[in-house]
Design a protein around this motif. Structure first.
Motif, short mmCIF file in Angstrom:
data_model
loop_
_atom_site.label_atom_id
_atom_site.label_comp_id
_atom_site.label_asym_id
_atom_site.label_seq_id
_atom_site.Cartn_x
_atom_site.Cartn_y
_atom_site.Cartn_z
N GLN A 68 38.36 48.25 29.67
CA GLN A 68 39.69 48.53 29.77
C GLN A 68 39.94 48.44 31.68
N ILE A 69 39.56 47.28 31.86
CA ILE A 69 39.89 47.21 33.78
C ILE A 69 40.39 45.94 33.98
N LEU A 70 41.20 45.61 33.22
CA LEU A 70 41.83 44.23 33.41
C LEU A 70 42.85 44.23 34.63
N ASP A 71 43.47 45.21 34.93
CA ASP A 71 44.29 45.20 36.06
C ASP A 71 43.26 45.14 37.21
N ALA A 72 42.42 45.92 37.50
CA ALA A 72 41.40 46.01 38.66
C ALA A 72 40.58 44.42 38.75
N ALA A 73 40.25 44.24 37.64
CA ALA A 73 39.48 42.73 37.64
C ALA A 73 40.50 41.55 38.03
N ARG A 74 41.64 41.80 37.60
CA ARG A 74 42.61 40.70 37.86
C ARG A 74 42.89 40.73 39.49
N LYS A 75 43.08 41.85 40.07
CA LYS A 75 43.31 42.07 41.59
C LYS A 75 41.99 41.36 42.39
N VAL A 76 40.78 41.82 41.97
CA VAL A 76 39.51 41.24 42.58
C VAL A 76 39.59 39.61 42.54
N LEU A 77 39.78 39.37 41.41
CA LEU A 77 39.69 37.85 40.94
C LEU A 77 40.68 37.16 41.82
N PHE A 78 41.89 37.48 41.66
CA PHE A 78 42.85 36.82 42.63
C PHE A 78 42.58 36.82 44.23
N ASN A 79 41.96 38.08 44.53
CA ASN A 79 41.70 37.94 45.88
C ASN A 79 40.46 37.03 46.44
N GLY A 80 39.72 36.76 45.38
CA GLY A 80 38.55 35.86 45.63
C GLY A 80 38.85 34.39 45.43
N ILE A 81 39.99 33.99 45.29
CA ILE A 81 40.22 32.60 44.93
C ILE A 81 39.93 32.01 46.62
N GLN A 82 39.11 30.88 46.47
CA GLN A 82 39.06 29.92 47.73
C GLN A 82 39.17 28.63 47.14
N GLY A 83 40.43 27.85 47.34
CA GLY A 83 40.51 26.77 46.81
C GLY A 83 40.52 26.41 45.41
N ASN A 84 39.52 25.72 44.77
CA ASN A 84 39.45 25.89 43.29
C ASN A 84 38.35 26.84 42.67
N THR A 85 37.81 27.62 43.75
CA THR A 85 36.91 28.47 43.25
C THR A 85 37.37 29.81 43.16
N VAL A 86 36.95 30.75 42.31
CA VAL A 86 37.15 32.16 42.41
C VAL A 86 35.59 32.96 42.37
N CYS A 87 35.61 33.65 43.62
CA CYS A 87 34.32 34.21 44.01
C CYS A 87 34.39 35.78 43.90
N PHE A 88 33.39 36.42 43.21
CA PHE A 88 33.44 37.81 43.38
C PHE A 88 32.08 38.39 43.20
N TYR A 89 31.68 39.81 43.17
CA TYR A 89 30.33 40.30 43.36
C TYR A 89 30.47 41.43 42.37
N LEU A 90 29.25 41.51 41.83
CA LEU A 90 29.17 42.56 40.88
C LEU A 90 27.75 43.52 41.18
N ASN A 91 27.90 44.51 40.96
CA ASN A 91 26.87 45.58 41.39
C ASN A 91 25.84 45.51 40.42
N LYS A 92 24.57 45.18 41.01
CA LYS A 92 23.52 44.91 39.98
C LYS A 92 22.86 45.85 39.17
N GLN A 93 22.84 47.15 39.67
CA GLN A 93 22.43 48.42 39.07
C GLN A 93 23.39 48.57 38.00
N VAL A 94 24.59 48.38 37.85
CA VAL A 94 25.63 48.83 36.87
C VAL A 94 25.47 47.70 35.91
#
Length: 135
Positions: A68-94
């Protein structure tokens, strides 16, 4: 789905103190069965993966809804748009315990993050599909 092409790329460092198989499991738990190869440079090992099509994101899609993190994910994903690519990072331990926690590229995760790039002919449509507006 209002997009034709999706290519998912994953990059994650394998630190000397880490078990390569556990790092692989962390990626698989959040991104499903993207084929991963081990790459070695002078300084360290990396797991690198690439997959095509929306099915490459189906595990991530399901987790976003389950957690249930659609809103948070949406914000992160939109902030990660660079041209035709969406870039984001995920915590490895989690990720290793099967959950999603977005992180920064450096500093936030002591073992380093999982870097995910989604290339598409319509990155906004990919985000709308992955994390639609909830309100």
């Amino acid at each position: 789905m209002d997009f034709k092409k999706v290519v998912v790329r994953v990059y994650v460092d394998v630190n000397p103190t880490e078990d390569q198989d556990k790092v692989r499991v962390a990626v698989e738990k959040v991104l499903g069965g993207i084929p991963l190869e081990i790459m070695q440079d002078e300084e360290r090992k990396h797991l690198v993966g690439r997959s095509e099509g929306p099915e490459a994101l189906s595990r991530f899609y399901d987790l976003l809804r389950r957690e249930q993190i659609l809103d948070a994910a949406r914000k992160v994903l939109f902030n990660g748009i660079q041209g035709n690519t969406v870039c984001f990072y995920l915590n490895k331990q989690v990720a290793y315990v099967g959950h999603i926690s977005f992180s920064q590229s450096v500093g936030e995760s002591p073992l380093g993050p999982i870097r995910v790039e989604i290339e598409s002919d319509n990155p906004h449509a990919v985000i709308d599909w992955l994390a639609p507006k909830t309100g």
